[in-house]
Design a protein around this motif. Sequence first.
Motif, short mmCIF file in Angstrom:
data_model
loop_
_atom_site.label_atom_id
_atom_site.label_comp_id
_atom_site.label_asym_id
_atom_site.label_seq_id
_atom_site.Cartn_x
_atom_site.Cartn_y
_atom_site.Cartn_z
N MET A 1 40.75 26.26 28.78
CA MET A 1 39.85 27.22 29.40
C MET A 1 40.36 27.72 30.75
SD MET A 1 35.80 26.79 30.20
CE MET A 1 35.51 26.07 28.63
N ALA A 2 41.02 26.86 31.52
CA ALA A 2 41.46 27.22 32.87
C ALA A 2 42.41 28.41 32.86
CB ALA A 2 42.11 26.02 33.55
N ASP A 3 43.02 28.69 31.70
CA ASP A 3 43.94 29.82 31.61
C ASP A 3 43.22 31.15 31.43
OD1 ASP A 3 46.02 28.03 31.85
OD2 ASP A 3 46.24 27.79 29.69
N ARG A 4 41.93 31.12 31.12
CA ARG A 4 41.16 32.34 30.94
C ARG A 4 40.78 32.92 32.29
NH1 ARG A 4 36.93 30.34 27.59
NH2 ARG A 4 35.66 31.65 28.89
N THR A 5 41.12 34.14 32.50
CA THR A 5 40.85 34.83 33.76
C THR A 5 39.36 35.12 33.91
OG1 THR A 5 43.02 35.84 33.65
CG2 THR A 5 41.41 36.91 35.08
N GLN A 19 34.20 49.50 43.28
CA GLN A 19 35.17 49.34 44.37
C GLN A 19 36.38 48.52 43.91
OE1 GLN A 19 33.17 48.42 48.04
NE2 GLN A 19 34.95 47.36 48.85
N GLU A 20 36.15 47.49 43.08
CA GLU A 20 37.22 46.65 42.55
C GLU A 20 36.86 46.26 41.13
OE1 GLU A 20 38.35 43.06 44.66
OE2 GLU A 20 37.59 43.91 46.52
N ASP A 21 37.88 46.08 40.30
CA ASP A 21 37.68 45.58 38.94
C ASP A 21 38.96 44.87 38.54
OD1 ASP A 21 37.31 45.11 36.24
OD2 ASP A 21 36.52 47.11 35.81
N GLY A 22 38.91 43.56 38.51
CA GLY A 22 40.09 42.79 38.15
C GLY A 22 39.84 41.30 38.24
N ALA A 23 40.90 40.56 38.12
CA ALA A 23 40.82 39.10 38.18
C ALA A 23 40.41 38.64 39.58
CB ALA A 23 42.17 38.49 37.82
N VAL A 24 39.70 37.50 39.64
CA VAL A 24 39.37 36.94 40.95
C VAL A 24 40.68 36.70 41.70
CG1 VAL A 24 37.17 35.91 40.26
CG2 VAL A 24 39.26 34.55 40.12
N PRO A 25 40.69 36.95 43.01
CA PRO A 25 41.96 36.87 43.74
C PRO A 25 42.42 35.46 44.10
CG PRO A 25 40.20 37.57 45.19
CD PRO A 25 39.61 37.49 43.81
N GLU A 81 37.48 31.37 42.84
CA GLU A 81 36.64 31.87 43.94
C GLU A 81 36.30 33.33 43.69
OE1 GLU A 81 35.65 29.53 46.80
OE2 GLU A 81 35.99 28.73 44.80
N VAL A 82 35.00 33.63 43.59
CA VAL A 82 34.57 34.97 43.21
C VAL A 82 34.23 35.82 44.45
CG1 VAL A 82 32.91 36.31 41.85
CG2 VAL A 82 33.75 34.11 40.98
N TRP A 83 33.42 35.28 45.39
CA TRP A 83 32.97 36.10 46.53
C TRP A 83 32.31 35.19 47.55
CZ3 TRP A 83 33.91 41.23 47.11
CH2 TRP A 83 33.22 41.93 48.10
N PRO A 128 34.79 39.07 52.83
CA PRO A 128 35.39 38.53 54.06
C PRO A 128 36.58 37.64 53.71
CG PRO A 128 33.01 38.32 54.14
CD PRO A 128 33.37 38.77 52.75
N HIS A 129 37.66 37.76 54.49
CA HIS A 129 38.90 37.03 54.23
C HIS A 129 38.70 35.52 54.38
CE1 HIS A 129 43.10 35.99 54.10
NE2 HIS A 129 42.90 35.24 55.17
N GLU A 130 39.33 34.78 53.48
CA GLU A 130 39.39 33.32 53.57
C GLU A 130 40.77 32.88 53.12
OE1 GLU A 130 35.24 31.13 52.90
OE2 GLU A 130 36.11 31.91 51.05
#
Length: 190
Positions: free
Chosen positions: A2-6, A23-29, A44-46, A62-64
Motif C-alpha cells: 500500500m505504501a507505494d500508492r500515491t 491551485q494544485e493537483d498532484g501527489a502529496v509533496p 503529509e497532506v497539508w 506553509p513551508h515545513e
Amino acid sequence: MMADRTIRRVVTGHDANGKAIIQEDGAVPRMQRVGGATGPMFHEVWNTRAAPAPIDPGSGEPHEDGITLAPPKNGTRIRVLDIPPDDPALAEKTPEEARAHFAEIGAGDASSHQGEGSRHAHMHRTETIDYGIVLEGELVLIMDEGETTVRAGDIIIQRGTNHGWANRSDNDCRIAFILIDGEFDENLKR
C-alpha cells in the motif's frame, strides 16, 4: 504494498479576480517512512498555522522541513499513514528506542513506553485533538485501559489520551488523521 500508492492532493484557491480555481493537483509533496523498514509511511497532506486559518488568493501550504508529529501551535495537520502489520521485534523495543522512533518526527517526549508492562512499544500522548478515519484495513487502538479494533469506515476521536496503534492483521492499514492543536486541562498535564 500500500505504501507505494500515491496520495493525490487537490488544493483549491482563488485567482486575481477572486474566482475559485484548482491551485494544485498532484501527489502529496512530502512522504517519509518512520522507524525503519517496518515502520509506518507518513504522507503529509497539508498544515495550517493559525485559527482561524487565513483564506487568501494565492498562498499555499506553509513551508515545513521533514515530518513533525503534532500540528503547528494554533494550527492543524492532515496526513495519511500506511501502517504495516506489527513487526514481532516491536515487542522487544526499549523505552529509549521508542523515544528515538518518536524523535524522528519531533516528538521524543510524546513516547510513554516504560518497558516491561507497557501495553505497546509505541504508546504516546500528544496535546491534540485527532480525528482518525480508517480508509482501508484495520488497527487495534490500545488505551491505558482497554482496546478496540477499528476498521475501514470507522472514525476515532483521540482527545489527548495516551494510546498506541497495533496492526495485528496480515495487511497494511491506511488511515487519515486530522490533528488540531489542543491544550490540556490543568488536571491532565504531566
